[in-house]
Scaffold this motif. Structure first.
Motif: not given
Length: 415
Positions: A72-92
């Protein structure tokens, strides 16, 4: 830049195969066919290692998701994984193709200036260095400063790879190899410090949970496969899985422990003639020996690394819950980040799972706080690329690097 855009778009194993072939042919002076054979073996080994890591993650992540939901942890920063870095943050990043030739040039110049003994053939490592570029680009909106941040990160990581090369080689028999992986090698100092402190305590210094010691104590009955099976069973029970799913998880983790060393031997068979030839020829040309830089994936399946990583999974969840100020919900990266981030600590901890576990607690306290502090930057970088996340996000596997965090902090002071 067309060639580098094409090269940067290749799968990691293909990039490594091309890199090893060139190193084997040009620097190791192998015959072209022998260099090609070595390159194929290394690429095959990398594919095998990544397949094993993917198998482990695929088996464990659903269980961890169930455990996390039950807290039931209520934390607002979601760990989306390294795939999110490649697809959304770095390669683009609009300037990402620039970073590949810059990275190669910096590495070569550092070798000629004797600033590093590592030749990083795993160009895929560059995307980890590029996290600094993404953060600084958000802070400054300057491509120039983003490239400078990339260069500083690469130089720091290559130096750490040099420092840690000999202990890693001695611990795991990886002659001629170093680990310029921007998320793993940066935490090696934690292993050094923790091991030094434990050595100062006679009581703690006597505790030896190395796989070799465990196997010796139980007369060979407890081997890495047995340790993996038991840990998989425990994970299944904690995750409230069915008896069949729990047994399957135990067998899967045991299979990882059994197969990983065999797959690693394929990579070593390929890298050995290249490393030997390169050391011989570079010693003549540069009057010193160079190491081949590879991904930390070559360490993840070592029994001490994987066992420590598995033990750290529930601890990381607990830390996320109890650390004041933490906002990160560990999720997508949790199963893989735990062994990856402690992998370069373990040689300094004498492959002792107890010491690695203590070092790992320190590592993940740091990692969670860094990911919390950089989450806004990470999310803003995705939005700036035109690929926004649905919520404030991070990746424990990549955003936890202290080097990128420190660089982003320094640049934020001036903008």
């Amino acid at each position: 830049m067309g060639f580098f855009q094409w090269y940067g778009s290749l799968p990691a194993a293909v990039m490594i195969m091309i890199g090893i072939f060139i190193v084997g042919w040009v620097l190791a002076r192998l015959k072209p066919l022998n260099a090609l054979k070595a390159a194929i073996y290394v690429a095959g080994g990398i594919i095998g290692l990544n397949t094993m890591v993917g198998m482990f993650a695929g088996a464990v992540i659903p269980v961890l998701s169930s455990v996390i939901q039950s807290t039931g942890m209520n934390l607002d920063v979601i760990d989306l994984g390294v795939g999110s870095a490649q697809s959304y943050v770095i390669f683009p990043l609009k300037f990402y193709s620039i970073l590949l030739p810059v990275g190669l040039a910096v590495n070569i110049v550092m070798i000629f200036l004797k600033w590093t003994d590592t030749f990083d053939v795993d160009i895929f490592n560059y995307y980890v260095f590029a996290l600094s570029s993404a953060f600084v680009y958000v802070e400054t909106n300057s491509v120039m400063w983003a490239v400078v941040a990339f260069i500083i990160t690469e130089m720091a990581v290559l130096k750490l790879a040099d420092i840690t090369a000999k202990p890693i080689q001695d611990a795991y028999g990886l002659e001629g190899v170093s680990i310029p992986h921007g998320n793993a090698v940066v935490y090696a100092p934690v292993g050094m410090i923790v091991n030094w402190l434990i050595e100062k305590s006679p009581a703690l210094a006597k505790i030896d949970w190395s796989p070799e010691k465990i196997e010796e104590k139980f007369g060979g009955m407890v081997q890495p496969s047995t340790i993996g099976f038991v840990m998989g069973i425990v994970l299944g029970i904690v995750g409230k899985q069915t008896s069949g799913a729990t047994l399957n998880l135990g067998v899967t983790v045991a299979a990882f422990m059994i197969i990983f060393p065999k797959v690693l031997n394929i990579l070593i068979e390929g890298i050995t003639p290249v490393a030997d030839g390169m050391r011989e020829n570079t010693e003549k040309r540069f009057h010193r020996q160079l190491n081949i830089g590879l991904d930390a994936a070559v360490l993840v399946g070592m029994p001490d690394v994987m066992a420590t990583g598995i033990l750290l999974i529930p601890v990381t969840i607990l830390l996320a819950f109890i650390l004041p100020g933490n906002r990160v919900l560990p999720l997508a990266d949790l199963a893989i980040a735990t062994p990856f981030l402690v992998s370069c600590c373990m040689p300094y901890c004498k492959k002792n799972i107890f010491r690695g576990f203590i070092a790992g607690i320190v590592v993940f306290i740091i990692a969670l706080y860094i990911c919390t502090d950089t989450a806004e930057l990470y999310t803003a970088a995705a939005a700036l690329n035109g690929t926004p996340f649905q919520s404030i996000s991070t990746s424990i596997g990549i955003c936890s690097t202290p080097v990128s965090w420190i660089i982003a902090k320094i640049f934020s002071l001036f903008h």
